[in-house]
Design a protein around this motif. Structure first.
Motif, PDB file in Angstrom:
ATOM      1  N   ARG A   1       0.808  -1.214   0.000  1.00  0.00           N
ATOM      2  CA  ARG A   1       0.000   0.000   0.000  1.00  0.00           C
ATOM      3  C   ARG A   1       0.843   1.267   0.000  1.00  0.00           C
ATOM      4  O   ARG A   1       0.371   2.323  -0.352  1.00  0.00           O
TER       5      ARG A   1
ATOM      6  N   SER B   1      -2.040   3.935  -1.019  1.00  0.00           N
ATOM      7  CA  SER B   1      -3.261   3.803  -1.814  1.00  0.00           C
ATOM      8  C   SER B   1      -4.345   3.180  -0.954  1.00  0.00           C
ATOM      9  O   SER B   1      -4.072   2.422  -0.032  1.00  0.00           O
ATOM     10  N   THR B   2      -5.594   3.516  -1.268  1.00  0.00           N
ATOM     11  CA  THR B   2      -6.731   3.020  -0.506  1.00  0.00           C
ATOM     12  C   THR B   2      -7.582   2.095  -1.366  1.00  0.00           C
ATOM     13  O   THR B   2      -7.476   2.102  -2.590  1.00  0.00           O
ATOM     14  N   ARG B   3      -8.434   1.332  -0.728  1.00  0.00           N
ATOM     15  CA  ARG B   3      -9.370   0.477  -1.470  1.00  0.00           C
ATOM     16  C   ARG B   3     -10.345   1.301  -2.295  1.00  0.00           C
ATOM     17  O   ARG B   3     -10.880   0.845  -3.288  1.00  0.00           O
ATOM     18  N   GLU B   4     -10.568   2.520  -1.854  1.00  0.00           N
ATOM     19  CA  GLU B   4     -11.489   3.404  -2.558  1.00  0.00           C
ATOM     20  C   GLU B   4     -10.858   3.996  -3.818  1.00  0.00           C
ATOM     21  O   GLU B   4     -11.517   4.702  -4.568  1.00  0.00           O
TER      22      GLU B   4
ATOM     23  N   GLU C   1      -3.084   8.789  -1.109  1.00  0.00           N
ATOM     24  CA  GLU C   1      -2.954   9.745  -0.011  1.00  0.00           C
ATOM     25  C   GLU C   1      -1.488  10.080   0.228  1.00  0.00           C
ATOM     26  O   GLU C   1      -0.635   9.213   0.202  1.00  0.00           O
TER      27      GLU C   1
ATOM     28  N   ILE D   1      -1.930   5.541   7.557  1.00  0.00           N
ATOM     29  CA  ILE D   1      -2.824   4.459   7.126  1.00  0.00           C
ATOM     30  C   ILE D   1      -3.734   4.073   8.287  1.00  0.00           C
ATOM     31  O   ILE D   1      -4.953   3.954   8.125  1.00  0.00           O
TER      32      ILE D   1
ATOM     33  N   TYR E   1      -6.242   6.784   8.846  1.00  0.00           N
ATOM     34  CA  TYR E   1      -7.221   6.781   7.751  1.00  0.00           C
ATOM     35  C   TYR E   1      -8.274   5.698   7.991  1.00  0.00           C
ATOM     36  O   TYR E   1      -9.472   5.951   7.858  1.00  0.00           O
ATOM     37  N   ILE E   2      -7.823   4.504   8.344  1.00  0.00           N
ATOM     38  CA  ILE E   2      -8.757   3.402   8.608  1.00  0.00           C
ATOM     39  C   ILE E   2      -9.684   3.763   9.765  1.00  0.00           C
ATOM     40  O   ILE E   2     -10.897   3.530   9.701  1.00  0.00           O
TER      41      ILE E   2
END
Length: 69
Positions: free
Chosen positions: A19, A30-33, A37, A50, A53-54
């Motif tokens: 990630r 990078s995010t799943r969305e 970032e 990270i 963010y989660i």
């Protein structure tokens, strides 16, 4: 990897990948969305962000679920 998040309508295949990436000495995650970032000065900073963010995403989902009652 086969997995499903609570918000997913159907099971899907999710592949784990790194990630955190470095570009010109700056770090991003990078995010799943599908967002990228950053930048962050160090890898440690990016990894800490990270986790934050989660936490923010979980909190926002909980707020939306509460309002939807």
């Amino acid at each position: 990897m086969f997995g499903r998040r609570a918000s997913d309508m159907a099971a899907g295949t999710h592949y784990r990948s790194e990630r955190v990436s470095a570009v010109n000495g700056q770090y991003f995650f990078s995010t799943r969305e599908g967002t990228l970032e950053g930048p962050y000065f160090t890898r440690v900073d990016a990894e800490r962000e990270i986790a934050l963010y989660i936490r923010r995403m979980k909190l926002s989902n909980a707020i939306l679920a509460f309002r939807g009652r």
